[in-house]
Enzyme design. Structure first.
Site, PDB file in Angstrom:
ATOM      1  N   TYR A  68     -12.032  -4.331   6.822  1.00 46.00           N
ATOM      2  CA  TYR A  68     -10.737  -4.025   7.447  1.00 46.00           C
ATOM      3  C   TYR A  68     -10.870  -2.915   8.480  1.00 46.00           C
ATOM      4  CZ  TYR A  68      -6.041  -2.270   8.146  1.00 46.00           C
ATOM      5  OH  TYR A  68      -4.880  -1.845   8.737  1.00 46.00           O
ATOM      6  N   HIS A  69     -11.460  -1.803   8.082  1.00 48.31           N
ATOM      7  CA  HIS A  69     -11.519  -0.647   8.968  1.00 48.31           C
ATOM      8  C   HIS A  69     -12.533  -0.831  10.098  1.00 48.31           C
ATOM      9  CE1 HIS A  69      -9.852   0.836   5.139  1.00 48.31           C
ATOM     10  NE2 HIS A  69      -9.059   1.508   5.935  1.00 48.31           N
TER      11      HIS A  69
ATOM     12  N   TYR B  21       0.864  -1.184   0.000  1.00 50.65           N
ATOM     13  CA  TYR B  21       0.000   0.000   0.000  1.00 50.65           C
ATOM     14  C   TYR B  21       0.896   1.228   0.000  1.00 50.65           C
ATOM     15  CZ  TYR B  21      -3.827   3.060   1.645  1.00 50.65           C
ATOM     16  OH  TYR B  21      -4.758   4.045   1.780  1.00 50.65           O
TER      17      TYR B  21
ATOM     18  N   HIS C 220      -9.967   9.200  10.735  1.00 45.28           N
ATOM     19  CA  HIS C 220      -9.767   8.127  11.709  1.00 45.28           C
ATOM     20  C   HIS C 220     -10.113   8.673  13.096  1.00 45.28           C
ATOM     21  CE1 HIS C 220      -7.425   6.469   8.357  1.00 45.28           C
ATOM     22  NE2 HIS C 220      -7.683   5.306   8.894  1.00 45.28           N
TER      23      HIS C 220
ATOM     24  N   LYS D  44     -11.545  17.406  15.536  1.00 45.15           N
ATOM     25  CA  LYS D  44     -10.702  16.784  14.510  1.00 45.15           C
ATOM     26  C   LYS D  44     -10.560  17.765  13.346  1.00 45.15           C
ATOM     27  CE  LYS D  44     -10.301  12.582  13.448  1.00 45.15           C
ATOM     28  NZ  LYS D  44      -8.934  12.483  13.980  1.00 45.15           N
TER      29      LYS D  44
ATOM     30  N   ASP E 159      -8.587  14.253   8.305  1.00 48.15           N
ATOM     31  CA  ASP E 159      -8.349  12.956   8.928  1.00 48.15           C
ATOM     32  C   ASP E 159      -9.655  12.397   9.491  1.00 48.15           C
ATOM     33  OD1 ASP E 159      -7.353  10.751  10.348  1.00 48.15           O
ATOM     34  OD2 ASP E 159      -6.958  11.996  12.112  1.00 48.15           O
TER      35      ASP E 159
END
Length: 670
Positions: free
Chosen positions: A169-170, A15, A544, A538, A542
């Protein structure tokens, strides 16, 4: 030694992408010469969220966590001298997936490629963006339309392309249990397929072709047995769903086809060399079992918890795969777990739990309804809070973090300045200048016409891929394509899941949380403010948000009034909220590397508003040198992943509030 016929190895990817299209192209070509057998493109956050690099929200984010692609010229540079007809390319892109696929196809056409031979994957799973990664743009219904249009287009025009990569995945990164990971992903796949077949764009006799092009992208954590069984459960459920719900008879079209990136959540900043053995163990979970083996694997580098890996670090991860595939005898045998009663029992348990959770989601109206209601997000926040509580209590042991913490100095990190790769801040200005040059050179009337046609089609029912292809050819930019659709579809702010998360740690009289509660209560009383107020913000792009959510939940449980408005805010919006809510502390969370640009901006705006005495704390992936610079600029405290004790962090926040308000320190253990 008996000679055995070996199976073909899985696709090996890294990646990668950073700085500029030119720099990323050089990296891709170098990795291919080292034996990498597929490409995995990381796009930067402005590209993923539909902003051009000169937009306010893109400041500090350009080229940080991936490559910026603003228009066809960038895509040409990204794949220069890489024959796309012979490549298998994975593109981690979701909200803007249609746009990036259009750019990719036009470049392939310019290379003279046979489109029927283009192979690869666009991630294109918007549900997990609402839940965990935060690069969504549009509301659920039009987002699902974009996915549907892409799937039907590729079935008809790019028959070997995987148009959607249902991505669990996340979800695991955001705290999902194996049952949640399976159930949420399967429910998303059902929502996507139901929408495709309801659209009327695919004839009944081609259902199997659609199902056969659906792929998955999963996570493999360090709990090896459970993760391997999870993959088998995934395959068993997918075979059942596609046969019973969609009537697919061809077993090849029902096959659970998945790629994997092994777990990054479990990588540690403390003793980062331990990440190598974690990565190896996680890789084995998706390669040892032939009947549930990944089709493609990409491994994070040992130092990703510290910052951006260097080419050498990525090479190390690639070599780990190559040693397993080419030196071991793994690929010479049938499934080595076949007939194991232990494995069968665990798979059955995961299947039963997942089906029960899928039934709950179906009863709510499906995955999209469960996103909008906040049910899925609240479930993830709660699961993540429970995991963090287990780590803090020591019930879940992490070597080098909450046990076996003593260590010799590591030669790998002896020089922190060279242990990871850094992106030159001047890169952003060069990318912006190139964007403006592209604008000046293009045919403006053609670009304007293409955007008008896109908006017209978006307001109607036409498949949007044709209009998007014309936008790509006309020189339209990523931001322009996205804004045209924003005007028609609107934008979406996903539920945060914080309000519905239950208390995850014990608050008994002698516990650390009870001690912090006393600190909070006493400090609020001394300030005469009723309750202490913490703003969790935030800034930038981003998405996450796991750390921010966990801080918000624990601060709430400690007695704070928490102001958390979710992701993607400008420094001005954060400061405005801090003033409007009269908060006692501002906590900023940034994992994308844009802290050096955005945090000083927040500090300056607070000072300009006469609120410079409000303490600002920062959390994220922040190198030591940057942490020192932030503290010198006025940040009260900096927290990184090695500060895993959230209750202790909340206690420190109270201390900083007391210091800022000239109150005596409290000798209350946290």
């Amino acid at each position: 030694m008996t000679s055995r016929q070996k199976d073909r190895p899985w696709l090996m990817r890294t990646y990668a992408g950073h700085s500029t299209a030119e720099a990323s192209n050089e990296l891709y070509r170098r990795n291919l010469t080292k034996g990498q057998t597929g490409l995995s493109v990381a796009f930067d956050l402005p590209t993923q969220t539909g902003y051009d690099p000169d937009h306010l929200l893109a400041r500090g984010e350009v080229g940080r966590v991936g490559v910026p692609v603003s228009h066809l010229g960038d895509m040409r540079k990204l794949f220069k001298d890489i024959p796309l007809e012979r490549m298998n390319t994975s593109m981690t892109i979701n909200a803007t997936a249609m746009w990036l696929l259009a750019l990719y196809q036009v470049v392939a056409e310019e290379q003279g490629a046979d489109l029927a031979r283009l192979r690869g994957t666009t991630q294109n799973d918007i549900v997990k963006e609402y839940l965990s990664r935060g690069t969504h743009v549009f509301p659920p219904v039009p987002s699902l339309r974009l996915t549907t249009d892409m799937i039907t287009y590729t079935v008809n025009h790019l028959p070997q392309w995987n148009p959607v990569n249902i991505c669990s995945y996340h979800l695991q990164e955001a705290g999902a249990t194996p049952v949640q990971e399976i159930a949420y992903a399967m429910s998303t796949a059902i929502a996507v397929l139901d929408a495709v077949f309801a659209s009327g764009q695919v004839s009944e006799d081609r259902r199997g072709e659609v199902v056969g092009r659906i792929s998955f992208f999963v996570n493999a954590g360090v709990r090896f047995v459970e993760e391997m069984c999870k993959m088998r459960a995934f395959g068993r459920l997918w075979d059942r769903i596609t046969r019973e719900r969609y009537g697919v008879e061809d077993a090849r079209q029902r096959r659970f086809r998945y790629g994997v990136q092994v777990n990054s959540l479990g990588l540690t900043e403390a003793q980062p060399e331990n990440n190598v053995q974690r990565v190896v163990l996680e890789m084995l979970a998706v390669t040892l079992s032939k009947d549930a083996r990944a089709r493609a694997v990409q491994l994070p580098a040992w130092n990703e918890a510290l910052g951006l890996p260097r080419p050498w670090d990525q090479q190390w991860s690639l070599r780990i795969q190559q040693v397993l595939a080419h030196e071991s005898d793994l690929l010479e045998y049938e499934d080595i777990f076949a007939g194991s009663h232990v494995v069968e029992a665990k798979v059955a348990e995961l299947v039963a739990g997942s089906l029960a959770e899928m039934d709950r989601i179906e009863a709510m109206g499906g995955a999209m309804a469960a996103v909008e209601s906040g049910y899925l997000k609240s479930g993830l926040v709660a699961s993540h809070a429970e995991r963090r509580a287990r780590i803090e209590s020591g019930e879940e042991r992490i070597v080098g973090v909450n046990c076996y913490e003593s260590t010799e100095p590591s030669p790998l990190t002896a020089d922190p300045g060279t242990a990871v790769m850094t992106v030159d801040p001047a890169n952003e200005a060069a990318v912006v200048a190139a964007l403006h040059a592209w604008h000046a050179a293009r045919d403006e009337s053609r670009a304007a016409g293409a955007l008008a046609a896109l908006k017209k089609d978006a307001a109607g029912t036409a498949n949007l891929m044709a209009a998007t292809m014309e936008c790509a050819r006309a020189g339209v930019t990523t931001g322009e394509w996205s804004w045209a659709l924003r005007e028609v579809f609107g934008e979406f702010r996903a539920p945060t899941g914080v309000g519905g998360a239950p208390v995850a740690v014990s608050a008994g009289e002698s516990t650390p949380l009870a001690a912090v509660r006393r600190k909070v209560s006493r400090t609020a009383a001394e300030l005469g403010s009723g309750r202490l107020r913490l703003l969790v913000g935030k800034p930038g792009l981003d998405g996450h948000s796991n750390g921010a959510e966990q801080i918000a939940v624990r601060a709430r449980d400690a007695g704070f009034e928490v102001v958390y408005q979710g992701i993607r805010l400008t420094p001005g919006q954060i400061v405005g909220a801090a003033l409007a809510e009269d908060v006692h502390c501002v906590g900023l969370s940034i994992l994308s590397g844009s802290h050096a640009r955005l945090v000083p901006d927040v500090l300056e705006r607070l000072r300009a508003a006469g609120a410079g005495d409000i303490p600002v704390i920062v959390g994220g992936i922040i190198p030591d040198a940057d942490a020192g610079a932030l503290r010198a600029a006025g940040v009260a405290a900096v927290f990184t992943p090695k500060d895993f004790g959230i209750t202790g962090i909340i206690g420190r926040i109270v201390d900083e509030i007391r210091t800022a308000n000239k109150l005596d320190p409290l000798e209350v253990s946290a």
